[in-house]
Write a protein that holds these residues in place. Structure first.
Motif, PDB file in Angstrom:
ATOM      1  N   HIS A   5       7.406   2.028  24.392  1.00 36.98           N
ATOM      2  CA  HIS A   5       7.469   1.559  25.784  1.00 36.98           C
ATOM      3  C   HIS A   5       8.867   1.006  26.023  1.00 36.98           C
ATOM      4  N   THR A   6       9.737   1.790  26.638  1.00 35.87           N
ATOM      5  CA  THR A   6      11.065   1.281  26.939  1.00 35.87           C
ATOM      6  C   THR A   6      11.046   0.688  28.341  1.00 35.87           C
ATOM      7  N   TYR A   7      12.087  -0.084  28.664  1.00 35.48           N
ATOM      8  CA  TYR A   7      12.204  -0.755  29.959  1.00 35.48           C
ATOM      9  C   TYR A   7      10.933  -1.568  30.242  1.00 35.48           C
ATOM     10  N   SER A   8      10.425  -2.222  29.209  1.00 37.14           N
ATOM     11  CA  SER A   8       9.178  -2.975  29.313  1.00 37.14           C
ATOM     12  C   SER A   8       9.375  -4.357  28.713  1.00 37.14           C
ATOM     13  N   GLU A   9       8.497  -5.278  29.101  1.00 41.40           N
ATOM     14  CA  GLU A   9       8.586  -6.633  28.581  1.00 41.40           C
ATOM     15  C   GLU A   9       7.221  -7.113  28.149  1.00 41.40           C
ATOM     16  N   VAL A  10       7.159  -7.829  27.031  1.00 39.33           N
ATOM     17  CA  VAL A  10       5.893  -8.424  26.606  1.00 39.33           C
ATOM     18  C   VAL A  10       5.672  -9.689  27.433  1.00 39.33           C
ATOM     19  N   GLU A  11       4.501  -9.773  28.045  1.00 44.26           N
ATOM     20  CA  GLU A  11       4.229 -10.907  28.934  1.00 44.26           C
ATOM     21  C   GLU A  11       3.324 -11.943  28.289  1.00 44.26           C
ATOM     22  N   GLU A  12       2.367 -11.461  27.479  1.00 42.57           N
ATOM     23  CA  GLU A  12       1.377 -12.396  26.952  1.00 42.57           C
ATOM     24  C   GLU A  12       0.828 -11.840  25.640  1.00 42.57           C
ATOM     25  N   VAL A  13       0.630 -12.711  24.678  1.00 39.63           N
ATOM     26  CA  VAL A  13       0.009 -12.300  23.413  1.00 39.63           C
ATOM     27  C   VAL A  13      -1.092 -13.293  23.096  1.00 39.63           C
ATOM     28  N   THR A  14      -2.316 -12.786  22.908  1.00 42.92           N
ATOM     29  CA  THR A  14      -3.421 -13.656  22.508  1.00 42.92           C
ATOM     30  C   THR A  14      -4.062 -13.053  21.255  1.00 42.92           C
ATOM     31  N   GLY A  15      -4.958 -13.813  20.651  1.00 45.76           N
ATOM     32  CA  GLY A  15      -5.674 -13.307  19.482  1.00 45.76           C
ATOM     33  C   GLY A  15      -5.018 -13.708  18.183  1.00 45.76           C
ATOM     34  N   PHE A  16      -5.372 -13.024  17.109  1.00 48.75           N
ATOM     35  CA  PHE A  16      -4.909 -13.404  15.778  1.00 48.75           C
ATOM     36  C   PHE A  16      -4.765 -12.151  14.933  1.00 48.75           C
ATOM     37  N   VAL A  17      -4.324 -12.322  13.704  1.00 51.01           N
ATOM     38  CA  VAL A  17      -4.026 -11.197  12.821  1.00 51.01           C
ATOM     39  C   VAL A  17      -5.179 -10.181  12.828  1.00 51.01           C
ATOM     40  N   GLY A  18      -4.823  -8.917  13.039  1.00 52.83           N
ATOM     41  CA  GLY A  18      -5.849  -7.867  13.111  1.00 52.83           C
ATOM     42  C   GLY A  18      -6.381  -7.632  14.504  1.00 52.83           C
ATOM     43  N   ASN A  19      -6.272  -8.638  15.365  1.00 54.57           N
ATOM     44  CA  ASN A  19      -6.858  -8.529  16.710  1.00 54.57           C
ATOM     45  C   ASN A  19      -5.954  -9.135  17.778  1.00 54.57           C
ATOM     46  N   PHE A  20      -4.725  -8.760  17.786  1.00 56.96           N
ATOM     47  CA  PHE A  20      -3.848  -9.261  18.847  1.00 56.96           C
ATOM     48  C   PHE A  20      -4.083  -8.461  20.120  1.00 56.96           C
ATOM     49  N   LYS A  21      -4.070  -9.165  21.236  1.00 64.27           N
ATOM     50  CA  LYS A  21      -4.108  -8.487  22.539  1.00 64.27           C
ATOM     51  C   LYS A  21      -2.760  -8.747  23.210  1.00 64.27           C
ATOM     52  N   VAL A  22      -2.093  -7.679  23.582  1.00 67.44           N
ATOM     53  CA  VAL A  22      -0.738  -7.819  24.115  1.00 67.44           C
ATOM     54  C   VAL A  22      -0.688  -7.264  25.533  1.00 67.44           C
ATOM     55  N   LYS A  23      -0.107  -8.063  26.423  1.00 70.69           N
ATOM     56  CA  LYS A  23       0.071  -7.615  27.799  1.00 70.69           C
ATOM     57  C   LYS A  23       1.534  -7.215  27.965  1.00 70.69           C
ATOM     58  N   ILE A  24       1.761  -5.962  28.359  1.00 74.39           N
ATOM     59  CA  ILE A  24       3.127  -5.453  28.499  1.00 74.39           C
ATOM     60  C   ILE A  24       3.382  -5.091  29.956  1.00 74.39           C
ATOM     61  N   ARG A  25       4.508  -5.582  30.466  1.00 70.15           N
ATOM     62  CA  ARG A  25       4.894  -5.179  31.828  1.00 70.15           C
ATOM     63  C   ARG A  25       5.868  -4.020  31.716  1.00 70.15           C
ATOM     64  N   LYS A  26       5.406  -2.849  32.176  1.00 66.99           N
ATOM     65  CA  LYS A  26       6.294  -1.689  32.235  1.00 66.99           C
ATOM     66  C   LYS A  26       7.004  -1.750  33.566  1.00 66.99           C
ATOM     67  N   LYS A  27       8.284  -2.059  33.531  1.00 65.18           N
ATOM     68  CA  LYS A  27       8.998  -2.262  34.796  1.00 65.18           C
ATOM     69  C   LYS A  27       9.159  -0.938  35.535  1.00 65.18           C
ATOM     70  N   ALA A  28       9.132  -1.057  36.855  1.00 68.33           N
ATOM     71  CA  ALA A  28       9.247   0.148  37.669  1.00 68.33           C
ATOM     72  C   ALA A  28      10.653   0.713  37.546  1.00 68.33           C
ATOM     73  N   ARG A  29      10.740   2.013  37.213  1.00 67.08           N
ATOM     74  CA  ARG A  29      12.039   2.695  37.174  1.00 67.08           C
ATOM     75  C   ARG A  29      12.322   3.351  38.517  1.00 67.08           C
ATOM     76  N   TYR A  30      11.286   3.462  39.338  1.00 70.84           N
ATOM     77  CA  TYR A  30      11.340   4.202  40.606  1.00 70.84           C
ATOM     78  C   TYR A  30      11.603   5.690  40.351  1.00 70.84           C
ATOM     79  N   VAL A  31      11.333   6.085  39.108  1.00 69.87           N
ATOM     80  CA  VAL A  31      11.453   7.492  38.710  1.00 69.87           C
ATOM     81  C   VAL A  31      10.257   7.760  37.808  1.00 69.87           C
ATOM     82  N   ASN A  32       9.520   8.849  38.062  1.00 71.99           N
ATOM     83  CA  ASN A  32       8.355   9.086  37.216  1.00 71.99           C
ATOM     84  C   ASN A  32       8.698   9.953  35.996  1.00 71.99           C
TER      85      ASN A  32
END
Lengths: 445, 44
Positions: A13-40
């Protein structure tokens, strides 16, 4: 990077930022913001759009040495090769839409939030160059004082000057160049650490590159100590000296510009040879700046709840015996995110990080120690002081009382020391055990 | 710590190992003083 993108089962995931990480070893939940490139993703990186774009922006890749268009690819070898629009500069003229043959441009694209589940995390946030304050050694005041990364771009064959050494004030080739080492590092008022010899070796490399390209240019390096520790490094440094590059052991006493020629008058003192201060004139001065933790390290450290060392880099489990793990199981460090190091050391640490996680993830079970906090829910007043004081985010106040996550808990006992109701105990380290120890030690007093 | 850095300290100091300095409660410190200790050093 290209190989990464082509490996099945590996999501990039390029041009992206990690916003939130919850959970623990083996079960992390990660929220990633994929920023708009305005190009698909239809974009094939042909470049028809940026050829017609009339708006310009700051070229981050070339350190601002030349402008880039508002629609651009971040750099020539970017993976995946997709264009992106800098909306702060775009004038929405729509010329790119007309030029695009695959209809990839979409001005209405929005940021996308991805939620993924992962077992473990490698933090490899890298570094940024130390930016000297305006005026320090003429930085940002005199046009011909540049930093090492700018010189890298000037010397790069795909850079703004196509590899020809030209100085910024007049675009002419300098007759002589001075490198100043340890700018911002090994300095009690700035950064106290040494960037592990990286700035020394970059300077040695660039002096050799300049000499190869234009042997008539006179190159001097003003250094405190050349730290060429590592395989073949000292030989590389010696080879640079043999090519006629002058190394002067000195601190720079004064650096001033000649306003007419924009040449720089530098007062230095060769502390190995003569003891007198002498003034030299240079056409171009390169500041070899310290390595800094990457911009945004604060955000990542608060998201992952990772500690930092006094120098600002992420803190490892043990600086000598375990420089890879962090205090949180399942999160490991690689490269300069942990401390300044050269490429080969970063590769070593990256591979070590990957294999240590592979060993952890290949097993179905994760063993923990039994030294964990336990809560007596009948005594718990649900005040929340434990949750506030837990450095590992392992205890949460639930409607029935505080609840300990036994995987996140490290058994430090900060919660029980703060519990006003004495509802928490630490297995194997209970209060009466300590009381007995104290009594026994002080028995004969 | 004192051992690993080879620091010298008086023989009258009696160390008690605790998981984390955060684990030390005021009642433990008061107990030590109550039992006759001249002082308590929390180090870590």
């Amino acid at each position: 990077m290209l190989q990464t993108a082509r490996t099945p089962g590996l999501n990039l995931h390029t041009y992206s930022e990690v916003e939130e990480v919850t959970g623990f070893v083996g079960n992390f939940k990660v929220k990633i913001r994929k920023k708009a490139r305005y190009v698909n993703n239809e974009c094939n990186g042909c470049g028809a759009c940026w050829e017609v774009c009339p708006a310009y922006g700051y070229n981050e890749f070339n350190e601002g040495l030349n402008p880039r268009r508002a629609i651009y690819a971040s750099f020539a070898q970017a993976v995946p090769m997709l264009a992106q629009i800098d909306m702060t500069q775009c004038i929405k003229c729509g010329l790119c839409i007309k030029a695009c043959e695959v209809e990839a441009i979409d001005f209405d694209q929005e940021d996308e939030i991805l939620e993924i589940e992962v077992g473990s995390i490698v933090v490899a946030t890298g570094w940024d160059e130390y930016e000297p304050e305006t005026g320090y050694l003429g930085y940002n005041v005199y046009p011909n004082v540049i930093t090492q990364l700018k010189l890298e771009r000037i010397l790069a064959p795909n850079g703004p000057t196509v590899g020809h050494l030209k100085r910024p004030s007049d675009g002419k080739e300098p007759k002589n160049v001075l490198f100043i080492q340890c700018v911002g590092s090994r300095d009690l008022t700035r950064k106290t650490y040494c960037s592990a010899g990286v700035c020394c070796m970059i300077s040695v490399k660039n002096t050799k590159l300049i000499k190869q390209h234009a042997p008539h240019i006179d190159v001097t390096v003003a250094y405190m100590d050349i730290r060429a520790a590592g395989k073949d490094y000292e030989e590389y440094f010696t080879a640079s000296r043999k090519e006629g590059i002058k190394y002067i052991r000195t601190n720079v006493s004064r650096l001033q510009e000649d306003p007419e020629t924009h040449n720089l008058k530098v007062v230095i003192q060769n502390t190995v040879g003569t003891t007198k201060l002498k003034e030299f004139e240079y056409d171009l001065v390169v500041l070899s700046c310290a390595m800094m933790p990457a911009k945004g390290i604060e955000k990542i450290s608060s998201i992952l709840k990772l500690e930092k060392s006094h120098d600002g880099f992420f803190k490892e489990f043990h600086s000598r015996l375990n420089p890879i793990d962090t205090k949180i199981p399942g999160i490991v460090l690689a490269g300069v995110s942990q401390g300044p190091k050269a490429i080969s050391d970063s590769i070593v640490q990256g591979r070590a990080a990957a294999s240590s996680l592979a060993r952890l993830m290949m097993k179905d079970k994760y063993r923990i120690l039994l030294i964990r906090a336990t809560v007596d829910n009948e005594k718990c007043a649900k005040c929340g002081l434990c949750q506030l004081n837990c450095p590992y985010d392992a205890i949460k106040v639930e409607p029935d009382g505080a609840e300990v996550n036994e995987i996140l808990c490290r058994g430090c006992g900060a919660c029980l020391a703060n519990c006003p109701s004495e509802a928490i105990t630490l297995r194997y380290y209970r209060e009466p055990q300590y009381e007995k120890q104290i009594d026994a030690i002080l028995e004969n007093i | 710590m004192a051992g690993t850095i080879r620091a010298q300290y008086p023989a009258t100091i009696r160390p008690i190992r605790i998981n984390c300095t955060g684990r030390v409660t005021p009642s433990l410190m008061m107990r030590a003083i109550g039992k006759g200790a001249d002082g308590v050093i929390v180090a870590g």
